[in-house]
Motif scaffolding. Structure first.
Motif, PDB file in Angstrom:
ATOM      1  N   ILE A 194     -43.320  21.063  69.945  1.00  0.00           N
ATOM      2  CA  ILE A 194     -42.823  20.172  68.904  1.00  0.00           C
ATOM      3  C   ILE A 194     -41.553  19.465  69.356  1.00  0.00           C
ATOM      4  CG2 ILE A 194     -41.957  20.055  66.539  1.00  0.00           C
ATOM      5  CD1 ILE A 194     -43.620  22.522  65.943  1.00  0.00           C
ATOM      6  N   THR A 195     -40.753  20.139  70.161  1.00  0.00           N
ATOM      7  CA  THR A 195     -39.480  19.584  70.577  1.00  0.00           C
ATOM      8  C   THR A 195     -39.473  19.313  72.078  1.00  0.00           C
ATOM      9  OG1 THR A 195     -37.081  19.892  70.506  1.00  0.00           O
ATOM     10  CG2 THR A 195     -38.386  21.834  70.966  1.00  0.00           C
ATOM     11  N   GLY A 196     -38.636  18.383  72.456  1.00  0.00           N
ATOM     12  CA  GLY A 196     -38.482  18.072  73.862  1.00  0.00           C
ATOM     13  C   GLY A 196     -37.094  18.433  74.369  1.00  0.00           C
ATOM     14  N   PHE A 197     -36.300  19.145  73.528  1.00  0.00           N
ATOM     15  CA  PHE A 197     -34.952  19.533  73.930  1.00  0.00           C
ATOM     16  C   PHE A 197     -34.984  20.484  75.104  1.00  0.00           C
ATOM     17  CE2 PHE A 197     -33.598  18.856  69.318  1.00  0.00           C
ATOM     18  CZ  PHE A 197     -33.016  17.640  69.593  1.00  0.00           C
ATOM     19  N   ALA A 198     -34.004  20.349  75.963  1.00  0.00           N
ATOM     20  CA  ALA A 198     -33.823  21.300  77.055  1.00  0.00           C
ATOM     21  C   ALA A 198     -33.004  22.483  76.543  1.00  0.00           C
ATOM     22  CB  ALA A 198     -33.102  20.620  78.218  1.00  0.00           C
ATOM     23  N   TRP A 199     -32.995  23.562  77.305  1.00  0.00           N
ATOM     24  CA  TRP A 199     -32.293  24.764  76.849  1.00  0.00           C
ATOM     25  C   TRP A 199     -30.793  24.551  76.751  1.00  0.00           C
ATOM     26  CZ3 TRP A 199     -28.574  27.183  79.697  1.00  0.00           C
ATOM     27  CH2 TRP A 199     -28.494  26.829  81.034  1.00  0.00           C
ATOM     28  N   ASN A 200     -30.199  23.705  77.608  1.00  0.00           N
ATOM     29  CA  ASN A 200     -28.751  23.479  77.533  1.00  0.00           C
ATOM     30  C   ASN A 200     -28.369  22.667  76.295  1.00  0.00           C
ATOM     31  OD1 ASN A 200     -29.901  21.167  78.530  1.00  0.00           O
ATOM     32  ND2 ASN A 200     -28.457  20.918  80.239  1.00  0.00           N
ATOM     33  N   THR A 201     -29.222  21.759  75.867  1.00  0.00           N
ATOM     34  CA  THR A 201     -28.987  21.037  74.618  1.00  0.00           C
ATOM     35  C   THR A 201     -29.083  21.984  73.435  1.00  0.00           C
ATOM     36  OG1 THR A 201     -29.959  19.063  75.623  1.00  0.00           O
ATOM     37  CG2 THR A 201     -29.717  19.058  73.227  1.00  0.00           C
ATOM     38  N   ALA A 202     -30.070  22.854  73.484  1.00  0.00           N
ATOM     39  CA  ALA A 202     -30.220  23.848  72.412  1.00  0.00           C
ATOM     40  C   ALA A 202     -29.022  24.792  72.369  1.00  0.00           C
ATOM     41  CB  ALA A 202     -31.510  24.635  72.597  1.00  0.00           C
ATOM     42  N   MET A 203     -28.495  25.160  73.518  1.00  0.00           N
ATOM     43  CA  MET A 203     -27.333  26.046  73.559  1.00  0.00           C
ATOM     44  C   MET A 203     -26.101  25.362  72.976  1.00  0.00           C
ATOM     45  SD  MET A 203     -26.072  28.940  74.124  1.00  0.00           S
ATOM     46  CE  MET A 203     -26.903  29.955  75.302  1.00  0.00           C
ATOM     47  N   THR A 204     -25.891  24.102  73.294  1.00  0.00           N
ATOM     48  CA  THR A 204     -24.760  23.352  72.738  1.00  0.00           C
ATOM     49  C   THR A 204     -24.874  23.261  71.227  1.00  0.00           C
ATOM     50  OG1 THR A 204     -24.650  22.054  74.768  1.00  0.00           O
ATOM     51  CG2 THR A 204     -23.517  21.163  72.841  1.00  0.00           C
ATOM     52  N   GLN A 205     -26.060  22.950  70.735  1.00  0.00           N
ATOM     53  CA  GLN A 205     -26.283  22.866  69.299  1.00  0.00           C
ATOM     54  C   GLN A 205     -26.106  24.225  68.636  1.00  0.00           C
ATOM     55  OE1 GLN A 205     -30.092  21.252  68.219  1.00  0.00           O
ATOM     56  NE2 GLN A 205     -29.786  21.633  66.058  1.00  0.00           N
ATOM     57  N   THR A 206     -26.522  25.284  69.302  1.00  0.00           N
ATOM     58  CA  THR A 206     -26.406  26.631  68.750  1.00  0.00           C
ATOM     59  C   THR A 206     -24.949  27.047  68.613  1.00  0.00           C
ATOM     60  OG1 THR A 206     -28.539  27.272  69.671  1.00  0.00           O
ATOM     61  CG2 THR A 206     -27.028  29.050  69.119  1.00  0.00           C
ATOM     62  N   VAL A 207     -24.142  26.781  69.622  1.00  0.00           N
ATOM     63  CA  VAL A 207     -22.719  27.143  69.559  1.00  0.00           C
ATOM     64  C   VAL A 207     -22.026  26.375  68.437  1.00  0.00           C
ATOM     65  CG1 VAL A 207     -20.531  27.027  70.821  1.00  0.00           C
ATOM     66  CG2 VAL A 207     -22.586  27.860  71.962  1.00  0.00           C
ATOM     67  N   TRP A 208     -22.343  25.095  68.303  1.00  0.00           N
ATOM     68  CA  TRP A 208     -21.780  24.290  67.214  1.00  0.00           C
ATOM     69  C   TRP A 208     -22.209  24.850  65.870  1.00  0.00           C
ATOM     70  CZ3 TRP A 208     -18.132  21.153  65.855  1.00  0.00           C
ATOM     71  CH2 TRP A 208     -18.254  20.394  64.698  1.00  0.00           C
ATOM     72  N   GLN A 209     -23.481  25.200  65.730  1.00  0.00           N
ATOM     73  CA  GLN A 209     -23.996  25.741  64.471  1.00  0.00           C
ATOM     74  C   GLN A 209     -23.353  27.087  64.149  1.00  0.00           C
ATOM     75  OE1 GLN A 209     -26.292  23.831  62.700  1.00  0.00           O
ATOM     76  NE2 GLN A 209     -25.744  25.206  61.044  1.00  0.00           N
TER      77      GLN A 209
END
Length: 173
Positions: free
Chosen positions: A123-138
């Protein structure tokens, strides 16, 4: 029973606020996961069974309203609510510091479970580093919002302590 209904209404209200108010352009950079924050306080105050049922119900509502697949949010919220309530029940002292720590940790778990499922189903095309950045912000945003909402949520979800006549009489002396 009444506190469980109040908990579900708070979760519903959190979902409505999260999906409407925090979508307006000045506030859309913050976007706290109010459902997860309220669910963590429900896990602390109401126990594993109630947290599991409410997590699955509100996750199912979120999946039906906003999701690409039915079941991703229902599973992750149910899993996190039950696991958090089970682990938190082992602590004798339940306070804001422990709830804050668990909210931050389970924000990480929820974000990565959702990311894993969306990657699995392509469903998503995000890479793991983008997901990690978003996770830390969240994690930071959810932590701040938990600190702001904790007094109100505990007042609504924890029943008032019943005092006997003897204890109130001793306080007067």
């Amino acid at each position: 029973m009444l506190r469980n209904i109040i908990a579900f209404l708070l979760l519903w209200l959190g979902l409505v606020i999260e999906s409407s108010l925090f979508q307006i352009p000045p506030l859309d950079t913050i976007q706290p996961n109010l459902v997860l924050i309220i669910l963590m306080v429900v896990s602390v105050t109401r126990g594993p069974r109630t947290a599991l049922v409410l997590g699955v119900l509100i996750g199912l509502v979120q999946d039906v309203d906003f999701g690409s697949f039915i079941g991703i949010d229902a599973f992750t919220y149910g899993f996190i609510a039950y696991f958090a309530a089970t682990v938190l029940s082992q602590f004798l002292q339940r306070n804001i510091a422990i709830t804050f720590l668990f909210t931050v940790v389970f924000t990480f778990v929820q974000e990565w479970m959702t990311f894993g499922f969306t990657r699995l189903f392509d469903i998503t095309g995000f890479a793991w580093n983008t997901a990690m950045t978003q996770t830390v912000w969240q994690m930071m945003v959810n932590g701040v919002f938990l600190l702001l909402l904790y007094p109100l949520l505990t007042k609504l979800l924890v029943p008032p302590e019943k005092r006997s006549y003897a204890s109130s009489h001793e306080d007067m002396m």
